[in-house]
Design an enzyme around this catalytic site. Structure first.
Site, PDB file in Angstrom:
ATOM      1  N   ARG A 184      42.765  36.887  42.737  1.00 21.52           N
ATOM      2  CA  ARG A 184      42.191  36.433  44.009  1.00 21.52           C
ATOM      3  C   ARG A 184      43.211  36.584  45.137  1.00 21.52           C
ATOM      4  NH1 ARG A 184      39.040  32.639  40.481  1.00 21.52           N
ATOM      5  NH2 ARG A 184      40.799  31.233  40.191  1.00 21.52           N
ATOM      6  N   PHE A 244      28.572  38.074  42.231  1.00 23.50           N
ATOM      7  CA  PHE A 244      28.779  37.120  41.138  1.00 23.50           C
ATOM      8  C   PHE A 244      29.850  36.102  41.564  1.00 23.50           C
ATOM      9  CE2 PHE A 244      27.922  41.393  39.432  1.00 23.50           C
ATOM     10  CZ  PHE A 244      26.721  41.196  38.783  1.00 23.50           C
ATOM     11  N   ASP A 303      25.256  34.981  44.188  1.00 23.13           N
ATOM     12  CA  ASP A 303      25.206  34.536  42.799  1.00 23.13           C
ATOM     13  C   ASP A 303      23.762  34.196  42.439  1.00 23.13           C
ATOM     14  OD1 ASP A 303      27.539  33.586  40.701  1.00 23.13           O
ATOM     15  OD2 ASP A 303      25.661  32.507  40.379  1.00 23.13           O
ATOM     16  N   CYS A 348      35.364  40.586  32.086  1.00 23.13           N
ATOM     17  CA  CYS A 348      36.009  39.484  31.354  1.00 23.13           C
ATOM     18  C   CYS A 348      35.579  39.467  29.889  1.00 23.13           C
ATOM     19  CB  CYS A 348      35.703  38.141  32.007  1.00 23.13           C
ATOM     20  SG  CYS A 348      33.950  37.719  32.049  1.00 23.13           S
ATOM     21  N   ASP A 369      32.828  40.550  40.199  1.00 19.92           N
ATOM     22  CA  ASP A 369      33.403  39.650  39.183  1.00 19.92           C
ATOM     23  C   ASP A 369      32.274  39.099  38.303  1.00 19.92           C
ATOM     24  OD1 ASP A 369      35.025  37.946  37.723  1.00 19.92           O
ATOM     25  OD2 ASP A 369      35.082  36.392  39.266  1.00 19.92           O
TER      26      ASP A 369
END
Length: 400
Positions: free
Chosen positions: A214, A230, A252, A341, A301
């Site tokens: 970030r 996201f 989101d 991730c 993300d």
């Protein structure tokens, strides 16, 4: 002290022998009759050679998780104190500890246990039966270790509500491990203020693993028009806003996440610069393209599109689609921050997928940097599951 034993089949234990910490159910030839689920066992190779000590659970495909590679180790309070002190020492040396992951399971040689520190609150997640039986002792030792550095923890909350516990034959649990306290916790990271909901937020309440990623996008966002996909609780969007972005749109699919992100924007005085929208990213990106929208910086993300090898193919399509769409929405020379991730989406496959997306839309990628998870989520070599976050920053150009 001698523990009951399990014996490996001949030719098995390859993960263990290469430095890993897991023994799988199909690798075991024999189990002592006095072995109890959740208790410690000695692990023996097929010829009786001692391989170390770990905890056993026949309900789990990961039947033994190793605590020590030394066969004579006794897993007592002194042993656990050393593990906890080592974990905290490592964090003090490598990260900002105001909020950080203090214990990261196998990578801290405490398999199945996660402990996050949010300011003066700890959140505990226990995912394996053996470590579950030790968690209260470990938490007490951690509180004592932090106290030695003058750190007062006002409360401990358990978020052992992940589905994976069911595979261990355990119930999902959630609640206070201390006297009750206000579970809305304010933290500061990279100069950005957040309210973290440790009771009802995702996982333990906040994703600490992207802390320095970030920070890395801040310098790209000054004066920029930014799209954060996201966004969850708005962390990348708020880093863009605090860095001086001209405008930021965070997106989101969860209304709860959008509401929390909006509150976080107000907390930082960014409500006029950073706004949030509840919608599906896969639907929104083509809509923005149709409208002729262009951005200086786009951040992707997403949650893990795959949590098993069997769904990697579909996940690859998802990653390729969002990266392709994002590249088309960038101004020439704009910047794309994109990540995965998922442990099963390997570095090689993720890199290949982004390259294919760029080729499909006739874009050139100039790599700014490649990053991974914050150092408080250490990557333990030979324990592949500890390496999961892949994070690229590219400049995207039309020169082809």
């Amino acid at each position: 002290m001698s523990y009951p034993s399990i014996t490996l089949k001949k030719g098995e234990g390859r993960t263990l022998k290469s430095g890993g910490l897991w023994v799988f159910d199909n690798e075991i030839a024999a189990v002592s009759p006095d072995v109890v689920n959740g208790e410690m066992v000695s692990v023996l190779d097929f010829d009786g050679y001692p391989m170390g000590v770990g905890f056993y659970n026949h309900h789990s495909k990961i039947t033994v998780r190793m605590m020590s590679r030394h066969a004579d180790t006794v897993i007592d309070e002194a042993f656990l104190r050393r593990r906890v002190e080592d974990a905290w020492y490592y964090r003090k040396k490598t990260v900002d500890t105001s909020s950080c992951r203090v214990i990261f399971g196998e990578a801290d040689y405490l398999p199945g246990l996660v402990v996050d520190k949010f300011s003066d609150v700890l959140v505990v997640q226990s995912l394996a039966l053996g470590i579950d039986r030790l968690k209260e002792t470990i938490v007490r030792l951690l509180l004592e270790t932090l106290a030695k550095d003058g750190i007062h923890i006002r409360g401990v909350y358990e978020r052992s509500d992940a589905k994976v516990r069911l595979q261990e034959g355990m119930e999902r649990e959630k609640g206070f491990l201390s006297a009750p306290f206000d579970t809305k916790v304010e933290i500061v990271e990279n100069g950005v203020h957040y309210m973290v909901d440790v009771e009802d937020g995702q996982k333990t309440g906040f994703f600490l693993d992207q802390k320095y990623n970030r920070l890395a996008i801040q310098k790209l966002c000054k004066g920029a028009k930014v799209l954060d996909c996201f966004t969850h609780t708005g962390s990348f969007a708020l880093n863009a806003g605090i860095a001086g972005a001209e405008s930021v749109l965070g997106v989101d699919a969860s209304q709860l996440a959008v509401d929390q992100a909006t509150e976080n924007a107000k907390l930082n005085g960014l409500e006029n610069t950073v706004r949030f929208q509840c919608c599906d990213v896969f639907s929104l990106l083509p809509e923005l393209e149709e409208k002729g929208e262009k951005f200086d910086v786009i951040i992707l993300d997403p949650p893990a599109f795959t949590k098993s090898r069997s769904s990697v193919k579909n996940a690859t399509k998802g990653y390729r689609e969002i990266n392709l769409r994002a590249m088309k929405l960038l101004k020439d020379g704009g910047f794309l921050a994109t990540c995965s991730c998922s442990h099963f989406m390997t570095y090689e496959l993720f890199t290949q997928t982004i390259g294919q997306a760029a080729k499909n839309v006739h874009k050139r990628l100039r790599q700014v940097e490649y990053r991974t998870q914050s150092p408080d989520h250490p990557i333990l070599w030979a324990a592949d599951e500890s390496y999961y976050l892949k994070f690229y920053i590219f400049q995207v150009t039309n020169q082809y």
